[in-house]
Design a protein around this motif. Structure first.
Motif, mmCIF file in Angstrom:
data_model
loop_
_atom_site.group_PDB
_atom_site.id
_atom_site.type_symbol
_atom_site.label_atom_id
_atom_site.label_comp_id
_atom_site.label_asym_id
_atom_site.label_seq_id
_atom_site.Cartn_x
_atom_site.Cartn_y
_atom_site.Cartn_z
ATOM 1 N N LEU B 37 0.689 -1.381 0.032
ATOM 2 C CA LEU B 37 -0.011 0.034 -0.139
ATOM 3 C C LEU B 37 0.957 1.136 0.133
ATOM 4 O O LEU B 37 1.688 1.403 0.931
ATOM 5 N N ILE B 38 0.681 2.038 -1.080
ATOM 6 C CA ILE B 38 1.665 3.038 -1.212
ATOM 7 C C ILE B 38 0.882 4.410 -1.446
ATOM 8 O O ILE B 38 -0.342 4.431 -1.955
ATOM 9 N N PRO B 39 1.339 5.760 -0.893
ATOM 10 C CA PRO B 39 0.763 6.989 -1.278
ATOM 11 C C PRO B 39 0.329 6.962 -2.728
ATOM 12 O O PRO B 39 1.295 7.030 -3.435
ATOM 13 N N GLY B 40 -0.867 7.521 -3.201
ATOM 14 C CA GLY B 40 -0.949 7.843 -4.597
ATOM 15 C C GLY B 40 -0.608 9.236 -4.848
ATOM 16 O O GLY B 40 -0.362 9.946 -4.113
ATOM 17 N N GLN B 41 -1.314 9.767 -5.887
ATOM 18 C CA GLN B 41 -1.069 11.150 -6.317
ATOM 19 C C GLN B 41 -2.150 12.149 -6.084
ATOM 20 O O GLN B 41 -2.206 13.217 -6.316
ATOM 21 N N THR B 42 -3.309 11.516 -5.689
ATOM 22 C CA THR B 42 -4.573 12.380 -5.426
ATOM 23 C C THR B 42 -4.826 12.732 -4.134
ATOM 24 O O THR B 42 -4.612 12.011 -3.178
ATOM 25 N N VAL B 43 -5.092 14.035 -3.849
ATOM 26 C CA VAL B 43 -5.453 14.768 -2.593
ATOM 27 C C VAL B 43 -6.749 15.199 -2.788
ATOM 28 O O VAL B 43 -6.754 16.178 -3.692
ATOM 29 N N VAL B 44 -7.795 14.936 -2.033
ATOM 30 C CA VAL B 44 -9.239 15.497 -2.098
ATOM 31 C C VAL B 44 -9.677 16.226 -0.897
ATOM 32 O O VAL B 44 -9.282 15.333 0.179
ATOM 33 N N VAL B 45 -10.740 16.785 -0.977
ATOM 34 C CA VAL B 45 -11.518 17.140 0.393
ATOM 35 C C VAL B 45 -12.724 16.419 0.422
ATOM 36 O O VAL B 45 -13.318 16.403 -0.874
ATOM 37 N N ALA B 46 -12.972 15.581 1.468
ATOM 38 C CA ALA B 46 -14.163 14.840 1.121
ATOM 39 C C ALA B 46 -15.209 15.261 2.428
ATOM 40 O O ALA B 46 -14.631 15.699 3.571
ATOM 41 N N ASN B 47 -16.356 14.886 2.578
ATOM 42 C CA ASN B 47 -17.339 15.243 3.880
ATOM 43 C C ASN B 47 -17.315 13.643 4.631
ATOM 44 O O ASN B 47 -17.280 12.783 3.890
#
Lengths: 88, 99, 91
Positions: B37-47
């Motif tokens: 499991l590795i960090p991907g490229q996407t960062v988002v804001v979620a509820n």
């Protein structure tokens, strides 16, 4: 739909009420030479896909359709791939 | 859906009425690669209605499906936490489990 | 909608009931005028009888697929072959 291989599964006991007890699988999308394309994603499994099996999955709002009321999901495994014929 | 790690919270006072008192968190997508499991490229804001804390791994639904989550029908969101992850297995081996 | 060329087919016994009797074709998106491949091949449902090498029109809206499959709102199918293309010319 894209083709993918089932890489594993996700277990979660705290779930949104609408999600239900459905199995969650990790998918690696593949092209038809079975090379990885895109990043892995998680989908609900409608068809009982085992680890390592080839499947077709649908993405987007349509993935929520099979249940009433629709599930809050954006990807679902909709078919087990028995085989395919591809002529690039 | 995407596997994501909660990395921060967002506080906003002026917001669409549909957001109500719903929590907003920043999540960093993670992917499976070579059995890890590795960090991907996407960062988002979620509820988030489930009470995810910083460092937790969560499952996030994106797009119009996000509004199908309970209580999100009238919320102008495109990403919602739908589960808190206990464990992830890859090829039968655990690659993550909640301590 | 996008134009594509059929590159193959997928066989599946266990699948969502809305795809029963529906063929699953591998479609490669293609620029309709330049004829160049654009994007990754995907799987689309087909009831029109597209063969390998056929140029087709593919809809990416689930509602269109449900209409063609005569299926209620429970079908998860999104990509659907909606036409077999005879010709696409620059105007």
């Amino acid at each position: 739909m894209y083709m993918a291989r089932v890489m594993g599964q996700v277990e979660a006991s705290v779930r949104a009420a609408g999600l239900g007890p459905h199995r969650l699988v990790v998918l690696q999308p593949l092209d038809f030479q079975q090379q990885p394309i895109r990043w892995t994603l998680v989908a609900i499994d409608l068809v009982g896909a085992a680890d390592g099996s080839l499947v077709a999955y649908e993405e987007g709002r349509e993935a929520a359709n099979p249940y009433d009321p629709p599930l809050p999901v954006d990807a679902c495994v909709v078919a087990l791939v028995d085989g395919y014929n591809y002529q690039p | 859906m995407m596997i994501a790690k909660v990395v921060a919270t967002v506080v906003a006072t002026v917001k669409d009425a549909g957001f109500d008192t719903k929590k907003l968190i920043v999540v960093h997508a993670h992917v499976l690669k070579d059995g890890q499991l590795i960090p991907g490229q996407t960062v988002v804001v979620a509820n988030d209605d489930l009470g995810a804390g910083e460092g937790d791994f969560v499952l996030v639904t994106q797009g119009s499906s996000a509004r199908l989550a309970p209580g999100m029908k009238n919320c102008a969101t495109d990403a919602v936490v739908i589960a808190l992850i206990d464990r992830i297995d890859a090829n039968g081996q655990p690659v993550f489990y909640k301590k | 909608m996008f134009t594509a060329v059929v590159k193959g087919s997928v066989t599946s016994t266990v699948k969502h009931p809305s795809m029963k009797g529906v063929r699953l074709m591998i479609v490669q998106p293609v620029d309709p005028v330049a004829g160049i491949s654009s994007g990754l091949p995907q799987i689309a449902a087909d009831v029109l009888g597209a063969g390998i090498g056929t140029r087709v029109l593919v809809s990416s809206d689930g509602r269109a697929a449900q209409d063609m499959l005569k299926m209620d709102k429970f079908s998860p199918v999104r990509l659907m072959i909606t036409a077999l293309v005879d010709d696409a010319a620059k105007t």
